[in-house]
Design an enzyme around this catalytic site. Structure first.
Site, PDB file in Angstrom:
ATOM      1  N   ARG A 252     -11.824   7.458  -9.461  1.00 40.33           N
ATOM      2  CA  ARG A 252     -12.090   7.275  -8.273  1.00 40.33           C
ATOM      3  C   ARG A 252     -12.837   8.548  -7.325  1.00 40.33           C
ATOM      4  O   ARG A 252     -12.155   9.714  -7.160  1.00 40.33           O
ATOM      5  CB  ARG A 252     -10.946   7.094  -7.447  1.00 40.33           C
ATOM      6  CG  ARG A 252     -10.147   5.596  -7.820  1.00 40.33           C
ATOM      7  CD  ARG A 252      -8.710   5.533  -7.087  1.00 40.33           C
ATOM      8  NE  ARG A 252      -7.941   4.391  -7.614  1.00 40.33           N
ATOM      9  CZ  ARG A 252      -6.791   4.131  -7.325  1.00 40.33           C
ATOM     10  NH1 ARG A 252      -6.098   4.929  -6.505  1.00 40.33           N
ATOM     11  NH2 ARG A 252      -6.087   2.828  -7.948  1.00 40.33           N
TER      12      ARG A 252
ATOM     13  N   VAL B 279     -10.347  -9.136   2.183  1.00 40.90           N
ATOM     14  CA  VAL B 279     -10.093  -9.819   3.330  1.00 40.90           C
ATOM     15  C   VAL B 279     -10.171  -8.736   4.435  1.00 40.90           C
ATOM     16  O   VAL B 279      -9.401  -7.931   4.547  1.00 40.90           O
ATOM     17  CB  VAL B 279      -8.443 -10.535   3.209  1.00 40.90           C
ATOM     18  CG1 VAL B 279      -8.200 -11.180   4.449  1.00 40.90           C
ATOM     19  CG2 VAL B 279      -8.714 -11.461   2.220  1.00 40.90           C
ATOM     20  N   ARG B 280     -10.856  -9.208   5.460  1.00 45.18           N
ATOM     21  CA  ARG B 280     -10.717  -8.300   6.843  1.00 45.18           C
ATOM     22  C   ARG B 280     -10.807  -9.213   8.110  1.00 45.18           C
ATOM     23  O   ARG B 280     -10.654  -8.748   9.176  1.00 45.18           O
ATOM     24  CB  ARG B 280     -12.309  -7.714   6.858  1.00 45.18           C
ATOM     25  CG  ARG B 280     -12.606  -6.898   5.698  1.00 45.18           C
ATOM     26  CD  ARG B 280     -11.688  -5.375   5.814  1.00 45.18           C
ATOM     27  NE  ARG B 280     -12.099  -4.590   4.697  1.00 45.18           N
ATOM     28  CZ  ARG B 280     -11.362  -4.815   3.499  1.00 45.18           C
ATOM     29  NH1 ARG B 280     -10.417  -5.646   3.467  1.00 45.18           N
ATOM     30  NH2 ARG B 280     -11.467  -3.697   2.455  1.00 45.18           N
TER      31      ARG B 280
ATOM     32  N   LYS C 223       0.462  -9.517  -9.842  1.00 40.81           N
ATOM     33  CA  LYS C 223      -0.692  -8.818  -8.973  1.00 40.81           C
ATOM     34  C   LYS C 223      -1.563  -8.600  -9.682  1.00 40.81           C
ATOM     35  O   LYS C 223      -1.237  -7.405 -10.688  1.00 40.81           O
ATOM     36  CB  LYS C 223       0.039  -8.234  -7.984  1.00 40.81           C
ATOM     37  CG  LYS C 223      -1.196  -7.861  -6.904  1.00 40.81           C
ATOM     38  CD  LYS C 223      -0.822  -7.075  -5.647  1.00 40.81           C
ATOM     39  CE  LYS C 223      -1.647  -6.628  -4.599  1.00 40.81           C
ATOM     40  NZ  LYS C 223      -2.473  -5.449  -5.106  1.00 40.81           N
TER      41      LYS C 223
ATOM     42  N   HIS D 177      -7.373  -5.321  -6.953  1.00 41.69           N
ATOM     43  CA  HIS D 177      -6.917  -3.958  -6.158  1.00 41.69           C
ATOM     44  C   HIS D 177      -7.885  -3.463  -5.075  1.00 41.69           C
ATOM     45  O   HIS D 177      -8.102  -2.372  -4.742  1.00 41.69           O
ATOM     46  CB  HIS D 177      -6.558  -2.915  -7.270  1.00 41.69           C
ATOM     47  CG  HIS D 177      -5.489  -2.284  -6.976  1.00 41.69           C
ATOM     48  ND1 HIS D 177      -4.041  -2.322  -7.539  1.00 41.69           N
ATOM     49  CD2 HIS D 177      -5.057  -1.288  -6.050  1.00 41.69           C
ATOM     50  CE1 HIS D 177      -3.251  -1.570  -7.207  1.00 41.69           C
ATOM     51  NE2 HIS D 177      -4.040  -0.639  -6.257  1.00 41.69           N
TER      52      HIS D 177
ATOM     53  N   THR E 276       2.647  -5.380 -10.063  1.00 45.52           N
ATOM     54  CA  THR E 276       1.065  -5.086 -10.047  1.00 45.52           C
ATOM     55  C   THR E 276       0.903  -4.963 -11.618  1.00 45.52           C
ATOM     56  O   THR E 276       1.259  -3.703 -12.215  1.00 45.52           O
ATOM     57  CB  THR E 276       0.918  -3.909  -9.295  1.00 45.52           C
ATOM     58  OG1 THR E 276       1.169  -4.289  -8.085  1.00 45.52           O
ATOM     59  CG2 THR E 276      -0.769  -3.391  -9.400  1.00 45.52           C
TER      60      THR E 276
ATOM     61  N   ARG F  96      -6.114  -2.913   3.424  1.00 43.56           N
ATOM     62  CA  ARG F  96      -6.578  -1.784   4.102  1.00 43.56           C
ATOM     63  C   ARG F  96      -6.614  -2.061   5.838  1.00 43.56           C
ATOM     64  O   ARG F  96      -6.402  -0.994   6.319  1.00 43.56           O
ATOM     65  CB  ARG F  96      -8.088  -1.613   3.782  1.00 43.56           C
ATOM     66  CG  ARG F  96      -8.064  -0.940   2.396  1.00 43.56           C
ATOM     67  CD  ARG F  96      -9.814  -0.467   1.889  1.00 43.56           C
ATOM     68  NE  ARG F  96      -9.971   0.158   0.704  1.00 43.56           N
ATOM     69  CZ  ARG F  96     -10.346  -0.566  -0.382  1.00 43.56           C
ATOM     70  NH1 ARG F  96     -10.341  -1.766  -0.565  1.00 43.56           N
ATOM     71  NH2 ARG F  96     -10.361   0.045  -1.437  1.00 43.56           N
TER      72      ARG F  96
ATOM     73  N   VAL G 295       0.535  -1.201   0.110  1.00 45.68           N
ATOM     74  CA  VAL G 295      -0.070  -0.095  -0.062  1.00 45.68           C
ATOM     75  C   VAL G 295       0.890   1.159   0.181  1.00 45.68           C
ATOM     76  O   VAL G 295       1.909   1.405   0.878  1.00 45.68           O
ATOM     77  CB  VAL G 295      -0.994  -0.084   1.139  1.00 45.68           C
ATOM     78  CG1 VAL G 295      -1.604   1.476   1.500  1.00 45.68           C
ATOM     79  CG2 VAL G 295      -1.687  -1.283   1.174  1.00 45.68           C
ATOM     80  N   GLY G 296       0.727   2.096  -0.856  1.00 43.16           N
ATOM     81  CA  GLY G 296       1.619   3.323  -0.851  1.00 43.16           C
ATOM     82  C   GLY G 296       1.239   4.513  -0.191  1.00 43.16           C
ATOM     83  O   GLY G 296       0.247   4.513   0.751  1.00 43.16           O
TER      84      GLY G 296
ATOM     85  N   SER H 200       5.487  -0.959  -1.288  1.00 44.99           N
ATOM     86  CA  SER H 200       4.926  -0.516  -2.730  1.00 44.99           C
ATOM     87  C   SER H 200       5.990   0.421  -3.479  1.00 44.99           C
ATOM     88  O   SER H 200       6.799   1.158  -2.536  1.00 44.99           O
ATOM     89  CB  SER H 200       3.914   0.277  -2.282  1.00 44.99           C
ATOM     90  OG  SER H 200       3.373   1.290  -3.276  1.00 44.99           O
TER      91      SER H 200
ATOM     92  N   GLN I 125       7.058  -4.562  -4.372  1.00 45.44           N
ATOM     93  CA  GLN I 125       6.097  -4.546  -5.452  1.00 45.44           C
ATOM     94  C   GLN I 125       6.573  -3.240  -6.392  1.00 45.44           C
ATOM     95  O   GLN I 125       6.877  -2.368  -6.209  1.00 45.44           O
ATOM     96  CB  GLN I 125       4.725  -4.032  -4.715  1.00 45.44           C
ATOM     97  CG  GLN I 125       3.529  -3.936  -5.664  1.00 45.44           C
ATOM     98  CD  GLN I 125       3.626  -2.425  -6.243  1.00 45.44           C
ATOM     99  OE1 GLN I 125       3.880  -1.432  -5.392  1.00 45.44           O
ATOM    100  NE2 GLN I 125       2.852  -2.145  -7.210  1.00 45.44           N
TER     101      GLN I 125
ATOM    102  N   ASP J 159      -5.869 -11.473  -2.703  1.00 48.22           N
ATOM    103  CA  ASP J 159      -6.227 -10.437  -1.850  1.00 48.22           C
ATOM    104  C   ASP J 159      -7.433  -9.751  -2.317  1.00 48.22           C
ATOM    105  O   ASP J 159      -8.220  -9.987  -3.264  1.00 48.22           O
ATOM    106  CB  ASP J 159      -5.197  -9.434  -1.721  1.00 48.22           C
ATOM    107  CG  ASP J 159      -4.993  -8.289  -2.916  1.00 48.22           C
ATOM    108  OD1 ASP J 159      -5.784  -7.965  -3.504  1.00 48.22           O
ATOM    109  OD2 ASP J 159      -3.726  -7.862  -3.000  1.00 48.22           O
TER     110      ASP J 159
ATOM    111  N   TYR K 282       5.558  -0.997  -9.372  1.00 45.27           N
ATOM    112  CA  TYR K 282       4.721  -0.354 -10.617  1.00 45.27           C
ATOM    113  C   TYR K 282       5.499  -0.136 -11.709  1.00 45.27           C
ATOM    114  O   TYR K 282       6.486   0.580 -11.620  1.00 45.27           O
ATOM    115  CB  TYR K 282       3.872   1.112 -10.137  1.00 45.27           C
ATOM    116  CG  TYR K 282       2.695   0.783  -9.138  1.00 45.27           C
ATOM    117  CD1 TYR K 282       1.660   0.232  -9.453  1.00 45.27           C
ATOM    118  CD2 TYR K 282       2.899   1.409  -7.974  1.00 45.27           C
ATOM    119  CE1 TYR K 282       0.557   0.076  -8.866  1.00 45.27           C
ATOM    120  CE2 TYR K 282       1.594   1.316  -7.149  1.00 45.27           C
ATOM    121  CZ  TYR K 282       0.740   0.464  -7.488  1.00 45.27           C
ATOM    122  OH  TYR K 282      -0.428   0.422  -6.904  1.00 45.27           O
TER     123      TYR K 282
END
Length: 389
Positions: A187, A318-319, A260, A284, A178, A339, A100-101, A128, A150, A315, A152
């Site tokens: 978004r 998942v919580r 990914k 994602h 990724t 998250r 996570v960035g 990330s 990871q 992924d 990019y």
């Protein structure tokens, strides 16, 4: 010796004898709401937000919730061992922290705090490319603990190769590429706040510290930060990449490579044909394509296609510990958690991330035992039923 993750519940109860209760909820699904209350709308929206109206993120949760565990009785689950081998590396549990960035938007200790938490608990940390801390500093914070990098995949091949060389030198053992972000998706939560950290030079630390990146600038980063940001934006990702381009990465990285963002079985087969070592079945976290297939619905088809050739990880959505159980039952070798640990970081720094890891794995340990399993190895499709739609 196997770690007894479930003992965390007794630690909590015993602490309660002296009046202490956990600083964060032990129901990890509550962390998002708490983060929304405590942090600003920009950072919260960036982490919690999804593509479009959020339909893919909701579908991820629904696909996991639709599958129900069928516990088995009178099996010896007294001694349990959650350890697994993933990509040739022994892990204490089937879990890694997902990349996570820009974590500095959540907490000033940023990536090093999350990395230290992973190191203390023994789970891999995946850094990330878009971290707010250079990879060498994150590696230093982890000592010799398990870490993956990871990528990019940038438009400039020299920057890509420089990243690989730096990651190798800093002790990152696996490369997670990724594929699902050749462009940023639509978004609305970010758009409504006009909030994109990269334009403020946040999440660019690996680039701004990179010699190949710096070579493309007319002036040093500190003399013209805006030009550096524009250079970054122009090369961050490349929508023109195709499968044959993977050869460059394979030739320049001698450890495992995992792709990914794979959701289609044919893409998983192409990954195997390209000499990759694994795939992460992921959308994602619902952040890239609104209306996309739920990751848990895509997982069984990918496992069926390449489970004998590649390591399949999972992924998106998942919580909880039972979510991890369900992913294992559907054929994943291990799960990447995103998250929830970021919310833990935002709420309580390194301690918050450790709390999330320990809660998740304690719940997984207990779910396994109470469902009749002493190890992840025995979990399979027969342990689930699907609720009729």
């Amino acid at each position: 010796m196997a770690r007894h993750w479930a003992d965390f519940q007794y630690e909590i109860y015993l602490s309660g004898m002296s009046g202490a209760v956990p600083r964060l909820p032990t129901d990890l699904t509550r962390l998002e709401e708490l983060t929304e209350q405590r942090l600003g709308p920009g950072p919260v929206g960036y982490v919690a937000g999804s593509a479009g109206d959020g339909s893919t993120a909701r579908a991820n949760r629904a696909a996991l919730e639709r599958r129900r565990i069928v516990p088995r009785m009178l099996r010896d689950v007294h001694e349990r061992d959650l350890s697994v081998e993933v990509l040739g590396r022994p892990l204490p549990a089937p879990l890694a922290l997902a990349p996570v960035g820009v974590l500095s938007i959540m907490h000033p200790d940023a990536e090093p705090a999350a990395a230290r938490a992973a190191a203390v608990q023994g789970v891999p940390y995946i850094l990330s490319s878009a971290s707010s801390t250079p990879m060498e500093q994150v590696a230093e914070a982890m000592g010799d603990a398990e870490r993956w990098f990871q990528l990019y995949w940038p438009k400039d091949p020299q920057v890509a190769l420089s990243f690989l060389n730096r990651a190798k030198a800093a002790g990152f053992t696996a490369l997670v590429v990724t594929l699902d972000t050749p462009l940023l998706s639509w978004r609305p939560r970010d758009l409504d706040q006009a909030y994109l950290p990269f334009l403020r030079g946040v999440g660019t630390a690996n680039y701004f510290s990179d010699p190949a990146f710096q070579a493309g600038l007319a002036k040093p980063v500190h003399e013209d930060p805006n030009a550096a940001v524009l250079h970054f934006v122009g090369m961050f990702a490349d929508p023109g990449k195709t499968w044959p381009d993977l050869a460059l990465l394979r030739e320049n990285w001698d450890g495992p490579i995992v792709l990914k963002g794979v959701l289609h079985p044919d893409d998983a087969r192409l990954a195997a044909d390209a000499g990759m070592d694994g795939v992460v079945v992921s959308n994602h976290g619902g952040r890239q394509v609104a209306g996309a297939v739920a990751a848990a619905d895509a997982l069984p088809r990918v496992v069926e296609a390449v489970g004998d050739r590649l390591t399949v990880l999972f992924d998106s959505g998942v919580r909880t510990g039972d979510d991890v159980f369900k992913a294992l039952a559907l054929g994943a070798r291990a799960v990447l958690l995103g998250r929830p640990y970021v919310y833990g970081l935002g709420l309580d720094g390194q301690a918050g991330v450790e709390h999330v890891i320990r809660c998740l794995l304690a719940e997984l340990d207990l779910t396994l035992a109470l469902s009749g399993h002493a190890s992840p190895a025995t979990v399979g499709p027969d342990d689930l039923v699907e609720d009729p739609a």
